[in-house]
Design an enzyme around this catalytic site. Structure first.
Site, PDB file in Angstrom:
ATOM      1  NE  ARG A  58      -4.834  -1.650   7.188  1.00 23.65           N
ATOM      2  CZ  ARG A  58      -4.091  -0.833   7.932  1.00 23.65           C
ATOM      3  NH1 ARG A  58      -4.547  -0.337   9.086  1.00 23.65           N
ATOM      4  NH2 ARG A  58      -2.895  -0.491   7.521  1.00 23.65           N
ATOM      5  CG  ASN A  67     -13.186  12.855  20.599  1.00 28.04           C
ATOM      6  OD1 ASN A  67     -12.342  11.990  20.348  1.00 28.04           O
ATOM      7  ND2 ASN A  67     -13.277  13.977  19.916  1.00 28.04           N
ATOM      8  CE  LYS A 117      -2.403   1.566   3.664  1.00 29.76           C
ATOM      9  NZ  LYS A 117      -3.519   1.717   4.617  1.00 29.76           N
ATOM     10  CB  SER A 121      -4.369  12.024  16.358  1.00 29.27           C
ATOM     11  OG  SER A 121      -5.177  11.613  15.300  1.00 29.27           O
ATOM     12  N   GLY A 144      -3.295  -2.524  17.968  1.00 28.82           N
ATOM     13  CA  GLY A 144      -3.473  -2.612  16.512  1.00 28.82           C
ATOM     14  C   GLY A 144      -2.619  -1.555  15.833  1.00 28.82           C
ATOM     15  CG  HIS A 152     -12.702   9.012   8.509  1.00 29.08           C
ATOM     16  ND1 HIS A 152     -13.803   9.276   7.724  1.00 29.08           N
ATOM     17  CD2 HIS A 152     -12.027   7.991   7.896  1.00 29.08           C
ATOM     18  CE1 HIS A 152     -13.796   8.454   6.683  1.00 29.08           C
ATOM     19  NE2 HIS A 152     -12.738   7.673   6.758  1.00 29.08           N
ATOM     20  CG  MET A 177      -8.049   0.010  17.403  1.00 31.05           C
ATOM     21  SD  MET A 177      -7.140  -1.525  17.119  1.00 31.05           S
ATOM     22  CE  MET A 177      -7.030  -1.546  15.337  1.00 31.05           C
ATOM     23  N   GLY A 178      -5.184   3.755  17.876  1.00 22.84           N
ATOM     24  CA  GLY A 178      -4.758   5.051  17.342  1.00 22.84           C
ATOM     25  C   GLY A 178      -3.260   5.178  17.137  1.00 22.84           C
ATOM     26  CG  ASP A 219      -0.774   5.152  13.081  1.00 22.93           C
ATOM     27  OD1 ASP A 219      -0.375   6.154  13.698  1.00 22.93           O
ATOM     28  OD2 ASP A 219      -1.589   5.228  12.135  1.00 22.93           O
TER      29      ASP A 219
END
Ligand code: NAD
Length: 320
Positions: A110, A159, A67, A199, A291, A137, A219-220, A222
């Site tokens: 995904r 949030n 990707k 983020s 993740g 999002h 999950m945030g 990365d």
């Protein structure tokens, strides 16, 4: 080669198909049938963009490729979203390019599928309350995929920018689930499953917030420097991830690892739970799935969508 345009993906790919593709590739990674290539991610010094490649080879699923794309923060002026990516697949028998697939929606699907796979395999039995940290999002995709995994009866959410919480309320309403905005101590105490997808660069969910039997899908984070969880919480939980090397370097576990609260051997690839090689939750009170997002996830969903597009006459064939 085949083209599958971004505009066709929504009509082709379902959360169910994404879940199956991601669960299968995590299992292939654990059994040694699939591996990720080193990630390239560069600040290119133009338009403040971050550009890179995530690739790999899944021998079992016959997916080879990458990707390419990244984050263009000024895209609003072009009427485009900031995250832009395209997946390129290659024929593992010949090396010829086989497909180019729009990667924007696939990335969201995904990523949501990864946390849903972790919930299926690691959540406490009878989990009823889903806690959402983050309302950007990705959050709606995350909630939808999580709702498919089980028996959630309620969603609670927090949030850092409260004006965005309407996205969580609207998504929960769409799923027929009641939603309540809460502060983090209540979220940590009441939720059976927590998904964090922000983020953030500082811990949001603290060790003292989390009470009782809980599964957290973080999950945030990365990238180096990002952080959503208190390292003390990571230090007392049973830890799982998509790829161990990535989790302790650019994922959520980078901080606990840097503080020597954990080592690589404390982190289990979730594929081992899927293949039955690891017991998973066992008697742990808190489990965390980090993740980080691997290239093989992108190839898995792209491979699935090319097959669907060919079956439904939505793939465009061109000579290269
Ligand atoms: P978005 O820009 O739509 O939303 C950002 C979210 O983070 C919002 O909830 C916002 O309130 C919060 N936020 C923004 N700045 C913050 C700060 N400084 N501190 C704390 N919270 C802050 O983004 P999105 O598309 O929903 O993505 C959310 C995160 O998930 C991003 O960091 C993105 O890089 C990451 N992501 C991870 C994967 C993966 O595979 N792990 C895949 C895609 C996206």
């Amino acid at each position: 080669m085949w083209f599958v345009p971004e505009k066709e993906i929504a009509g082709l790919m379902t959360p169910e198909a994404a879940f199956d593709a991601v669960e299968a590739v995590f299992a292939a990674m654990a059994s040694g049938d699939a591996y990720n290539f080193p990630v390239v991610r560069e600040a290119i010094g133009y338009e403040d963009a971050l550009y890179g490649f995530k690739g790999g080879f899944d021998r079992k699923g016959a997916n080879l490729g990458l990707k390419a794309g990244g984050y263009w923060p000024n895209n609003q002026k072009h009427g485009l979203i900031n995250h832009q990516s395209t997946v390129f697949l290659f024929d593992p028998d010949t090396g010829r390019v086989a497909a180019a697939v729009g990667g924007n929606l696939l990335t969201a699907l995904r990523t949501a599928a990864a946390s849903a796979v972790s919930i299926k395999h690691l959540a406490p039995k009878g989990a009823k309350v889903l806690g959402m940290i983050g309302a950007g999002h990705q959050s709606a995709f995350q909630m939808r995929a999580a709702a498919r995994t089980g028996s959630f009866e309620k969603v609670i959410g927090w949030n850092p920018h409260p004006e965005m919480l309407s996205r969580l309320a609207d998504t929960a309403a769409d799923l027929g689930l009641p939603f309540e905005a809460v502060e983090l101590p209540r979220l940590g105490a009441e939720a059976d499953v927590i998904i964090s997808i922000t983020s953030a660069f500082e811990p949001l969910l603290m060790d003292a917030h989390v009470k009782g039997s809980t599964h957290i899908a973080a999950m945030g984070t990365d990238t180096k420097g990002k952080q959503e969880l208190d390292p003390a919480l990571v230090g007392r939980a049973r830890l799982f991830t998509d790829e161990v090397a990535q989790s302790v370097s650019i994922g959520e576990f980078q901080h606990a690892a840097a503080q020597k609260k954990i080592s690589d051997s404390d982190v289990t690839a979730i594929g081992r739970v899927i293949t039955g090689d690891h017991e998973g939750r066992g008697d742990a009170e808190v489990t965390i799935f980090d993740g980080t997002g691997v290239g093989l996830q992108d190839l898995a969903v792209a491979g699935a969508v090319v097959e669907l597009a060919k079956q439904q006459g939505k793939a465009i064939e061109v000579e290269i």
